[in-house]
Scaffold this motif. Structure first.
Motif, PDB file in Angstrom:
ATOM      1  N   LEU A  46     -82.068  96.327   8.881  1.00  0.00           N
ATOM      2  CA  LEU A  46     -83.382  96.684   8.350  1.00  0.00           C
ATOM      3  C   LEU A  46     -83.318  97.146   6.895  1.00  0.00           C
ATOM      4  CD1 LEU A  46     -84.854  98.574  11.441  1.00  0.00           C
ATOM      5  CD2 LEU A  46     -85.409  96.244  10.649  1.00  0.00           C
ATOM      6  N   THR A  47     -82.170  97.636   6.473  1.00  0.00           N
ATOM      7  CA  THR A  47     -82.007  98.143   5.112  1.00  0.00           C
ATOM      8  C   THR A  47     -81.783  97.027   4.101  1.00  0.00           C
ATOM      9  OG1 THR A  47     -81.160 100.250   5.958  1.00  0.00           O
ATOM     10  CG2 THR A  47     -80.591  99.697   3.675  1.00  0.00           C
ATOM     11  N   VAL A  48     -81.184  95.926   4.516  1.00  0.00           N
ATOM     12  CA  VAL A  48     -80.856  94.847   3.577  1.00  0.00           C
ATOM     13  C   VAL A  48     -82.075  94.358   2.787  1.00  0.00           C
ATOM     14  CG1 VAL A  48     -79.981  92.486   3.356  1.00  0.00           C
ATOM     15  CG2 VAL A  48     -78.744  94.144   4.750  1.00  0.00           C
ATOM     16  N   PRO A  49     -83.199  94.022   3.433  1.00  0.00           N
ATOM     17  CA  PRO A  49     -84.346  93.563   2.625  1.00  0.00           C
ATOM     18  C   PRO A  49     -84.829  94.624   1.636  1.00  0.00           C
ATOM     19  CG  PRO A  49     -84.721  93.118   4.961  1.00  0.00           C
ATOM     20  CD  PRO A  49     -83.489  93.974   4.869  1.00  0.00           C
ATOM     21  N   ASP A  50     -84.713  95.877   2.023  1.00  0.00           N
ATOM     22  CA  ASP A  50     -85.136  96.990   1.183  1.00  0.00           C
ATOM     23  C   ASP A  50     -84.266  97.098  -0.068  1.00  0.00           C
ATOM     24  OD1 ASP A  50     -86.827  99.187   0.729  1.00  0.00           O
ATOM     25  OD2 ASP A  50     -85.407 100.573   1.659  1.00  0.00           O
ATOM     26  N   VAL A  51     -82.944  96.969   0.088  1.00  0.00           N
ATOM     27  CA  VAL A  51     -82.040  97.157  -1.057  1.00  0.00           C
ATOM     28  C   VAL A  51     -81.933  95.921  -1.944  1.00  0.00           C
ATOM     29  CG1 VAL A  51     -80.691  98.997   0.024  1.00  0.00           C
ATOM     30  CG2 VAL A  51     -79.947  96.617   0.273  1.00  0.00           C
ATOM     31  N   LEU A  52     -82.231  94.742  -1.413  1.00  0.00           N
ATOM     32  CA  LEU A  52     -82.149  93.527  -2.231  1.00  0.00           C
ATOM     33  C   LEU A  52     -83.486  93.137  -2.843  1.00  0.00           C
ATOM     34  CD1 LEU A  52     -79.700  91.235  -0.247  1.00  0.00           C
ATOM     35  CD2 LEU A  52     -79.217  92.793  -2.146  1.00  0.00           C
ATOM     36  N   GLY A  53     -84.554  93.638  -2.269  1.00  0.00           N
ATOM     37  CA  GLY A  53     -85.885  93.386  -2.817  1.00  0.00           C
ATOM     38  C   GLY A  53     -86.230  91.914  -2.920  1.00  0.00           C
ATOM     39  N   ASP A  54     -86.814  91.532  -4.047  1.00  0.00           N
ATOM     40  CA  ASP A  54     -87.285  90.165  -4.247  1.00  0.00           C
ATOM     41  C   ASP A  54     -86.179  89.169  -4.569  1.00  0.00           C
ATOM     42  OD1 ASP A  54     -89.860  91.059  -3.799  1.00  0.00           O
ATOM     43  OD2 ASP A  54     -90.312  91.325  -5.939  1.00  0.00           O
ATOM     44  N   ALA A  55     -84.941  89.618  -4.619  1.00  0.00           N
ATOM     45  CA  ALA A  55     -83.822  88.721  -4.939  1.00  0.00           C
ATOM     46  C   ALA A  55     -83.499  87.777  -3.786  1.00  0.00           C
ATOM     47  CB  ALA A  55     -82.587  89.536  -5.300  1.00  0.00           C
ATOM     48  N   VAL A  56     -84.081  88.046  -2.619  1.00  0.00           N
ATOM     49  CA  VAL A  56     -83.742  87.260  -1.430  1.00  0.00           C
ATOM     50  C   VAL A  56     -84.914  87.269  -0.450  1.00  0.00           C
ATOM     51  CG1 VAL A  56     -82.701  89.220  -0.205  1.00  0.00           C
ATOM     52  CG2 VAL A  56     -81.935  86.919   0.334  1.00  0.00           C
ATOM     53  N   HIS A  57     -85.013  86.193   0.326  1.00  0.00           N
ATOM     54  CA  HIS A  57     -85.909  86.174   1.483  1.00  0.00           C
ATOM     55  C   HIS A  57     -85.028  86.553   2.665  1.00  0.00           C
ATOM     56  CE1 HIS A  57     -89.377  84.418  -0.454  1.00  0.00           C
ATOM     57  NE2 HIS A  57     -88.637  83.435  -0.932  1.00  0.00           N
ATOM     58  N   ALA A  58     -85.075  87.799   3.079  1.00  0.00           N
ATOM     59  CA  ALA A  58     -84.223  88.298   4.162  1.00  0.00           C
ATOM     60  C   ALA A  58     -85.047  88.431   5.437  1.00  0.00           C
ATOM     61  CB  ALA A  58     -83.619  89.643   3.778  1.00  0.00           C
ATOM     62  N   THR A  59     -84.562  87.786   6.502  1.00  0.00           N
ATOM     63  CA  THR A  59     -85.295  87.796   7.767  1.00  0.00           C
ATOM     64  C   THR A  59     -84.435  88.379   8.870  1.00  0.00           C
ATOM     65  OG1 THR A  59     -86.439  85.776   7.065  1.00  0.00           O
ATOM     66  CG2 THR A  59     -86.583  86.371   9.404  1.00  0.00           C
ATOM     67  N   PRO A  60     -84.797  89.568   9.362  1.00  0.00           N
ATOM     68  CA  PRO A  60     -84.050  90.161  10.477  1.00  0.00           C
ATOM     69  C   PRO A  60     -84.353  89.454  11.794  1.00  0.00           C
ATOM     70  CG  PRO A  60     -85.254  91.845   9.230  1.00  0.00           C
ATOM     71  CD  PRO A  60     -85.760  90.505   8.790  1.00  0.00           C
ATOM     72  N   TYR A  61     -83.320  89.300  12.614  1.00  0.00           N
ATOM     73  CA  TYR A  61     -83.493  88.820  13.985  1.00  0.00           C
ATOM     74  C   TYR A  61     -83.206  90.009  14.891  1.00  0.00           C
ATOM     75  CZ  TYR A  61     -83.166  86.256  18.317  1.00  0.00           C
ATOM     76  OH  TYR A  61     -83.382  85.822  19.607  1.00  0.00           O
ATOM     77  N   LEU A  62     -84.244  90.477  15.572  1.00  0.00           N
ATOM     78  CA  LEU A  62     -84.137  91.675  16.404  1.00  0.00           C
ATOM     79  C   LEU A  62     -84.489  91.393  17.859  1.00  0.00           C
ATOM     80  CD1 LEU A  62     -85.855  94.107  13.867  1.00  0.00           C
ATOM     81  CD2 LEU A  62     -83.400  93.708  14.191  1.00  0.00           C
ATOM     82  N   GLU A  63     -84.414  90.138  18.263  1.00  0.00           N
ATOM     83  CA  GLU A  63     -84.823  89.743  19.612  1.00  0.00           C
ATOM     84  C   GLU A  63     -83.640  89.412  20.517  1.00  0.00           C
ATOM     85  OE1 GLU A  63     -87.872  90.232  20.400  1.00  0.00           O
ATOM     86  OE2 GLU A  63     -88.432  90.659  18.335  1.00  0.00           O
ATOM     87  N   LEU A  64     -82.515  90.018  20.274  1.00  0.00           N
ATOM     88  CA  LEU A  64     -81.297  89.764  21.048  1.00  0.00           C
ATOM     89  C   LEU A  64     -81.531  89.865  22.553  1.00  0.00           C
ATOM     90  CD1 LEU A  64     -78.200  89.337  20.926  1.00  0.00           C
ATOM     91  CD2 LEU A  64     -77.984  91.810  20.691  1.00  0.00           C
ATOM     92  N   ALA A  65     -82.264  90.859  22.974  1.00  0.00           N
ATOM     93  CA  ALA A  65     -82.489  91.084  24.410  1.00  0.00           C
ATOM     94  C   ALA A  65     -83.388  90.008  25.040  1.00  0.00           C
ATOM     95  CB  ALA A  65     -83.102  92.459  24.638  1.00  0.00           C
ATOM     96  N   ARG A  66     -84.079  89.225  24.232  1.00  0.00           N
ATOM     97  CA  ARG A  66     -84.973  88.194  24.754  1.00  0.00           C
ATOM     98  C   ARG A  66     -84.276  86.861  25.026  1.00  0.00           C
ATOM     99  NH1 ARG A  66     -90.791  88.413  22.226  1.00  0.00           N
ATOM    100  NH2 ARG A  66     -90.964  87.004  23.971  1.00  0.00           N
ATOM    101  N   LEU A  67     -83.042  86.722  24.524  1.00  0.00           N
ATOM    102  CA  LEU A  67     -82.330  85.461  24.749  1.00  0.00           C
ATOM    103  C   LEU A  67     -81.939  85.322  26.215  1.00  0.00           C
ATOM    104  CD1 LEU A  67     -79.976  85.386  21.648  1.00  0.00           C
ATOM    105  CD2 LEU A  67     -81.724  83.690  22.226  1.00  0.00           C
ATOM    106  N   PRO A  68     -82.101  84.135  26.778  1.00  0.00           N
ATOM    107  CA  PRO A  68     -81.643  83.934  28.158  1.00  0.00           C
ATOM    108  C   PRO A  68     -80.116  83.918  28.211  1.00  0.00           C
ATOM    109  CG  PRO A  68     -82.380  81.860  27.219  1.00  0.00           C
ATOM    110  CD  PRO A  68     -82.684  82.933  26.193  1.00  0.00           C
ATOM    111  N   HIS A  69     -79.575  84.145  29.382  1.00  0.00           N
ATOM    112  CA  HIS A  69     -78.132  84.036  29.553  1.00  0.00           C
ATOM    113  C   HIS A  69     -77.706  82.620  29.211  1.00  0.00           C
ATOM    114  CE1 HIS A  69     -77.689  87.954  31.359  1.00  0.00           C
ATOM    115  NE2 HIS A  69     -78.706  87.687  32.153  1.00  0.00           N
ATOM    116  N   PHE A  70     -76.620  82.514  28.463  1.00  0.00           N
ATOM    117  CA  PHE A  70     -76.152  81.187  28.079  1.00  0.00           C
ATOM    118  C   PHE A  70     -75.629  80.435  29.290  1.00  0.00           C
ATOM    119  CE2 PHE A  70     -72.747  78.288  26.837  1.00  0.00           C
ATOM    120  CZ  PHE A  70     -73.475  77.429  26.028  1.00  0.00           C
ATOM    121  N   ASN A  71     -76.052  79.194  29.392  1.00  0.00           N
ATOM    122  CA  ASN A  71     -75.556  78.273  30.410  1.00  0.00           C
ATOM    123  C   ASN A  71     -75.490  76.905  29.739  1.00  0.00           C
ATOM    124  OD1 ASN A  71     -75.296  76.352  32.445  1.00  0.00           O
ATOM    125  ND2 ASN A  71     -76.568  77.489  33.883  1.00  0.00           N
ATOM    126  N   PRO A  72     -74.303  76.293  29.683  1.00  0.00           N
ATOM    127  CA  PRO A  72     -74.200  74.988  29.017  1.00  0.00           C
ATOM    128  C   PRO A  72     -75.188  73.958  29.579  1.00  0.00           C
ATOM    129  CG  PRO A  72     -72.021  75.816  29.550  1.00  0.00           C
ATOM    130  CD  PRO A  72     -73.009  76.741  30.191  1.00  0.00           C
TER     131      PRO A  72
END
Length: 182
Positions: free
Chosen positions: A25-51
């Motif tokens: 969450l801090t990365v977009p704050d410290v880099l500002g407009d120098a980057v388009h930073a997108t956090p992925y915070l939905e780890l718990a929503r991923l289904p269990h991996f099955n090939p």
């Protein structure tokens, strides 16, 4: 006109108030407009991996994850260690990236936010191994240990408040971005 790089930020923690998520969450704050930073915070929503499920149509959350990685110029991870290794939920996320091509040759790095004496070395050793299987390009200069004590995290925003820690986070992210082909 120079294109602004896109950075995917992935927390390896599902815990509320995680210092690893605070780094993300801090990365977009410290880099500002120098980057388009997108956090992925939905780890718990991923289904269990099955090939067997790694075929079209993919589960919706897997599509979101892979699209985020595909659009990014680089990926920055921050994960805790559980029982000497990667947390199972985060390993699950990485397993979903193996079957796709989105992360292949993509510059990746990580920030180790652990304040423990062992520094979560087991998790980051495992992360390096798994990223090797995904075909990601690990940027050594962007793999940094930046201990984040809970006392330097703003409870309201979840971001890091300490200027020295913020600068260390920013420096690791800048080093990763420096590896992005122009």
């Amino acid at each position: 006109m120079t294109r602004i790089p896109r950075l995917a930020l992935i927390s390896g923690s599902t815990r509320a108030g995680s210092t690893n998520t605070s780094v993300i969450l801090t990365v977009p704050d410290v880099l500002g407009d120098a980057v388009h930073a997108t956090p992925y915070l939905e780890l718990a929503r991923l289904p269990h991996f099955n090939p067997d499920d790694d075929v079209e149509p993919l589960p919706a959350e897997v599509v979101r994850l892979r699209e985020l990685i595909a659009r990014a110029d680089a990926v920055l991870f921050c994960t805790p260690e559980y029982a000497g290794d990667l947390p199972g939920s985060f390993k699950n996320l990485l397993d979903w990236t193996v079957g796709g091509v989105e992360i292949v040759d993509k510059p990746v790095g990580w920030i180790n936010a652990s304040s423990s004496p062992t520094g979560a070395a087991g998790a980051h050793r495992a992360l390096r191994t798994v990223l090797g299987y995904t075909g990601a390009s690990v940027v050594e200069e962007a793999c940094a240990r930046v201990p984040v004590p809970r006392a330097v995290v703003d409870e309201g925003t979840g971001t890091i408040t300490d200027p020295t820690v913020r600068e260390a986070v920013a420096e690791a992210a800048r080093r990763l971005l420096a590896a992005v082909p122009r």
